[in-house]
Design a protein around this motif. Structure first.
Motif, PDB file in Angstrom:
ATOM      1  N   THR A  85       2.863  14.710  -8.399  1.00  0.00           N
ATOM      2  CA  THR A  85       3.920  15.719  -8.308  1.00  0.00           C
ATOM      3  C   THR A  85       4.541  15.996  -9.664  1.00  0.00           C
ATOM      4  N   VAL A  95       1.466   7.025  -6.643  1.00  0.00           N
ATOM      5  CA  VAL A  95       0.417   7.995  -6.987  1.00  0.00           C
ATOM      6  C   VAL A  95       0.858   9.416  -6.651  1.00  0.00           C
ATOM      7  N   ALA A  96       1.491   9.584  -5.479  1.00  0.00           N
ATOM      8  CA  ALA A  96       1.992  10.907  -5.093  1.00  0.00           C
ATOM      9  C   ALA A  96       3.068  11.393  -6.061  1.00  0.00           C
ATOM     10  N   LEU A 126       0.830  -1.212   0.000  1.00  0.00           N
ATOM     11  CA  LEU A 126       0.000   0.000   0.000  1.00  0.00           C
ATOM     12  C   LEU A 126       0.861   1.258   0.000  1.00  0.00           C
ATOM     13  N   LEU A 127       1.985   1.211   0.725  1.00  0.00           N
ATOM     14  CA  LEU A 127       2.893   2.358   0.744  1.00  0.00           C
ATOM     15  C   LEU A 127       3.489   2.594  -0.640  1.00  0.00           C
ATOM     16  N   ILE A 155       2.061   1.896  -3.483  1.00  0.00           N
ATOM     17  CA  ILE A 155       1.005   2.478  -4.313  1.00  0.00           C
ATOM     18  C   ILE A 155       0.828   3.962  -4.001  1.00  0.00           C
ATOM     19  N   VAL A 156       0.825   4.298  -2.708  1.00  0.00           N
ATOM     20  CA  VAL A 156       0.661   5.700  -2.306  1.00  0.00           C
ATOM     21  C   VAL A 156       1.822   6.546  -2.819  1.00  0.00           C
ATOM     22  N   VAL A 157       3.051   6.048  -2.681  1.00  0.00           N
ATOM     23  CA  VAL A 157       4.224   6.794  -3.150  1.00  0.00           C
ATOM     24  C   VAL A 157       4.174   6.974  -4.662  1.00  0.00           C
TER      25      VAL A 157
END
Length: 445
Positions: free
Chosen positions: A234, A229-230, A222-223, A225-227
């Protein structure tokens, strides 16, 4: 207030796309050319044992070979005829651009317009042949040094390898030029983009497989995926960011009438260097480890082994040098592709000026002042986007294709291609409006 182009862009619809026959032809041509490229990445190089090479590649996949494999769409891993990819052409382009800022004759050619650019492009092709031949010969010798990779070592294998790999690179260079002229988007960038995108499903499947076997926890996935997407958000924000300098044109008199001076903007991209700093920094930094891997770590002196270990992927010293090189190349490449003095001279010839700044040398100094400060922000953006995923990869073992460099290339090329598609659609809609206005005028008469 929105411009006419922005208003047209907001009114684009599917019917506009249906009427854009030229755009559809360009899209089909681009897709067909990229399909030919992908097929070529599966045609193996003659004279090698694919299984033996695959075993040898696993030991070097974390070095510079991993980067080249990413840019070639997996052709290096399979040692296909497109294994060199388009990288010799990119390297030759960078060298020629460097020389145009150092050699007076090349700098004069650059200022001659279209004819000068054709000559410079020809020099770039010659450089591609030289670099591609050297790299192909190095690959042939390296494979001969491997155990059981080459079935019949010797000069015949070396010459055939050089001809095959160099021919693949020249074909890709020609294919990229055809996409640029007859398709949509920048052909060279789209070829690299296609290679990375084609490997993303395999990288995602590998990450999920690590989660299934317990090598990665659900929280880590999940981390990731979040990184990712972020990082994409950006990249989109900063790649579209511009610093617009107001340009004023003086009043002009036509006959007895005095017309108000026009105003426009000089857009300065926040990240003028694009993805080049990340590519060059990672390539240079991984080169020592790759050379050590080819020569064998047991043959290295103690001090060299210490340096190679300190510059290993994910080590603190590696991250420090990686960030420093990205910052250096961000400024270095920006200085090559954008010349404030030439821009100021062109504005002066056209009668334009920045309010409050004297035309000529003071304008060049002001543009350089602004460009330097926005490049600082652009370099910091590149460092953050590239370093954070690298830390995550080093700590978790996530596939290389989910790194910051690959995401940067994919998002940047997508934005540029979508912008070109919108440009074609706006042109189609504008032509439709002109035809409607002519028909209405004809009916009135």
């Amino acid at each position: 207030m929105a411009s006419a182009a922005e208003q047209l862009a907001s009114n684009l619809s599917f019917s506009t796309f249906a009427k854009a026959e030229d755009l559809k032809k360009r899209l089909w041509f681009t897709l067909g050319a990229l399909l030919v490229y992908r097929l070529g990445t599966y045609i193996p190089l003659p004279g090698i044992d694919p299984q033996a090479f695959a075993n040898a590649f696993k030991n070097q996949s974390g070095g510079i070979l991993g980067i080249f494999n990413m840019f070639s769409g997996g052709a290096v891993e399979r040692m296909a005829i497109f294994a060199l990819g388009i990288m010799p052409y990119i390297s030759a382009s960078i060298i020629v651009q460097l020389m145009t800022s150092v050699v007076p004759s090349l700098e004069a050619l650059k200022k001659e317009g279209e004819q000068g650019r054709k000559i410079i492009n020809q020099y770039t092709r010659y450089g591609t042949v030289i670099l591609g031949a050297l790299q192909a010969y190095g690959i042939a010798v390296s494979m001969e040094a491997g155990q059981g990779i080459v079935t019949d070592p010797g000069w015949f294998f070396r010459i055939s390898t050089v001809v095959t790999l160099l021919g693949g690179t020249m074909f890709l260079m020609w294919l990229g030029e055809q996409i640029t002229s007859r398709g949509i988007g920048n052909g060279i960038s789209l070829i690299i983009f296609a290679g990375i995108v084609a490997a993303l499903p395999h990288a995602l499947a590998g990450t999920l497989e690590l989660g299934r076997t317990g090598a990665l926890s659900t929280g880590i996935i999940l981390l990731v995926i979040v990184v990712a997407v972020a990082a994409i958000a950006t990249i989109v924000f900063f790649e579209r960011a511009q610093r617009r300098l107001l340009i004023q044109y003086p009043k002009r008199q036509v006959g007895m009438k005095m017309f108000q001076g026009d105003t426009s903007h000089l857009p300065l991209k926040l990240n003028t260097a694009g993805v080049i700093p990340a590519i060059f920094a990672s390539s240079l930094l991984l080169l020592p480890a790759t050379i050590a891997g080819f020569s064998g770590n047991t043959n290295l002196p103690e001090w060299a082994s210490t340096i190679v270990a300190a510059l290993g992927h994910g080590q603190p010293l590696y991250m420090l040098f990686y960030a420093s090189l990205i910052g250096f190349f961000a400024f270095f490449y920006t200085a090559i592709v954008f010349n404030p003095k030439d821009t100021a001279d062109n504005l002066k010839k056209q009668g334009g000026f920045i309010p409050g700044i004297r035309p000529g040398e003071r304008t060049a100094e002001y543009i350089d002042y602004v460009l330097t400060r926005i490049t600082v922000v652009g370099a910091l953006y590149l460092i953050v986007v590239c370093i954070l995923p690298e830390i995550l990869i080093a700590q978790t073992g996530v596939p290389f294709y989910l790194g910051g460099t690959s995401l940067l290339i994919v998002v940047s090329v997508t934005l540029d291609t979508v912008a070109q598609v919108q440009g074609h659609l706006i042109a189609t809609q504008y032509e439709g409006l002109i035809k409607k206005s002519k028909l209405r005028g004809g009916k009135r008469t």
